[in-house]
Scaffold this motif. Sequence first.
Motif, PDB file in Angstrom:
ATOM      1  N   TYR A  29       3.272   5.722 -12.295  1.00 30.27           N
ATOM      2  CA  TYR A  29       2.159   5.921 -11.383  1.00 30.27           C
ATOM      3  C   TYR A  29       2.626   6.604 -10.111  1.00 30.27           C
ATOM      4  O   TYR A  29       3.807   6.606  -9.775  1.00 30.27           O
ATOM      5  N   ALA A  30       1.679   7.207  -9.435  1.00 28.64           N
ATOM      6  CA  ALA A  30       1.931   7.853  -8.152  1.00 28.64           C
ATOM      7  C   ALA A  30       0.764   7.520  -7.242  1.00 28.64           C
ATOM      8  O   ALA A  30      -0.340   7.230  -7.694  1.00 28.64           O
ATOM      9  N   SER A  31       1.026   7.567  -5.961  1.00 34.72           N
ATOM     10  CA  SER A  31      -0.020   7.396  -4.966  1.00 34.72           C
ATOM     11  C   SER A  31      -0.165   8.724  -4.238  1.00 34.72           C
ATOM     12  O   SER A  31       0.832   9.303  -3.804  1.00 34.72           O
ATOM     13  N   VAL A  32      -1.401   9.224  -4.139  1.00 31.82           N
ATOM     14  CA  VAL A  32      -1.651  10.485  -3.437  1.00 31.82           C
ATOM     15  C   VAL A  32      -2.747  10.262  -2.400  1.00 31.82           C
ATOM     16  O   VAL A  32      -3.547   9.332  -2.511  1.00 31.82           O
ATOM     17  N   THR A  33      -2.758  11.119  -1.405  1.00 32.81           N
ATOM     18  CA  THR A  33      -3.792  11.054  -0.377  1.00 32.81           C
ATOM     19  C   THR A  33      -4.621  12.327  -0.422  1.00 32.81           C
ATOM     20  O   THR A  33      -4.073  13.431  -0.355  1.00 32.81           O
TER      21      THR A  33
END
Length: 110
Positions: A29-33
């Motif tokens: 998983y990755a977190s993006v804004t």
Amino acid sequence: AGASYTVDKIKNPLNLATKAYVDSKRPKYASVTLTAAGWSNNQQTVTVSGVLADETAQLIQPMPAVASQQVYMAAGIYCSGQAANSLTFTCSTVPTQDITVYVAIQEVQA
């Protein structure tokens, strides 16, 4: 307590998988804004390392963070494009605040 097995009772130990191998198959998983200022023509492309250009090779599941869900839904945001190491999001209404999106990536086989 469950059954206990020793290697001598396993019929074909060559079929065993190591913990490292099994762990390597779990989703990443990755977190993006999605920034309020990053929208152009109701679209925004963000870098997501590990995303492949081939949609059929991975299951990509974007999900807004709990704190961003209402804004995400009100803006009508959805993932509209996939390329190597990037995802494009489209909105029906440009949001006025940054939105955090978690992206789950899982390899698939046809």
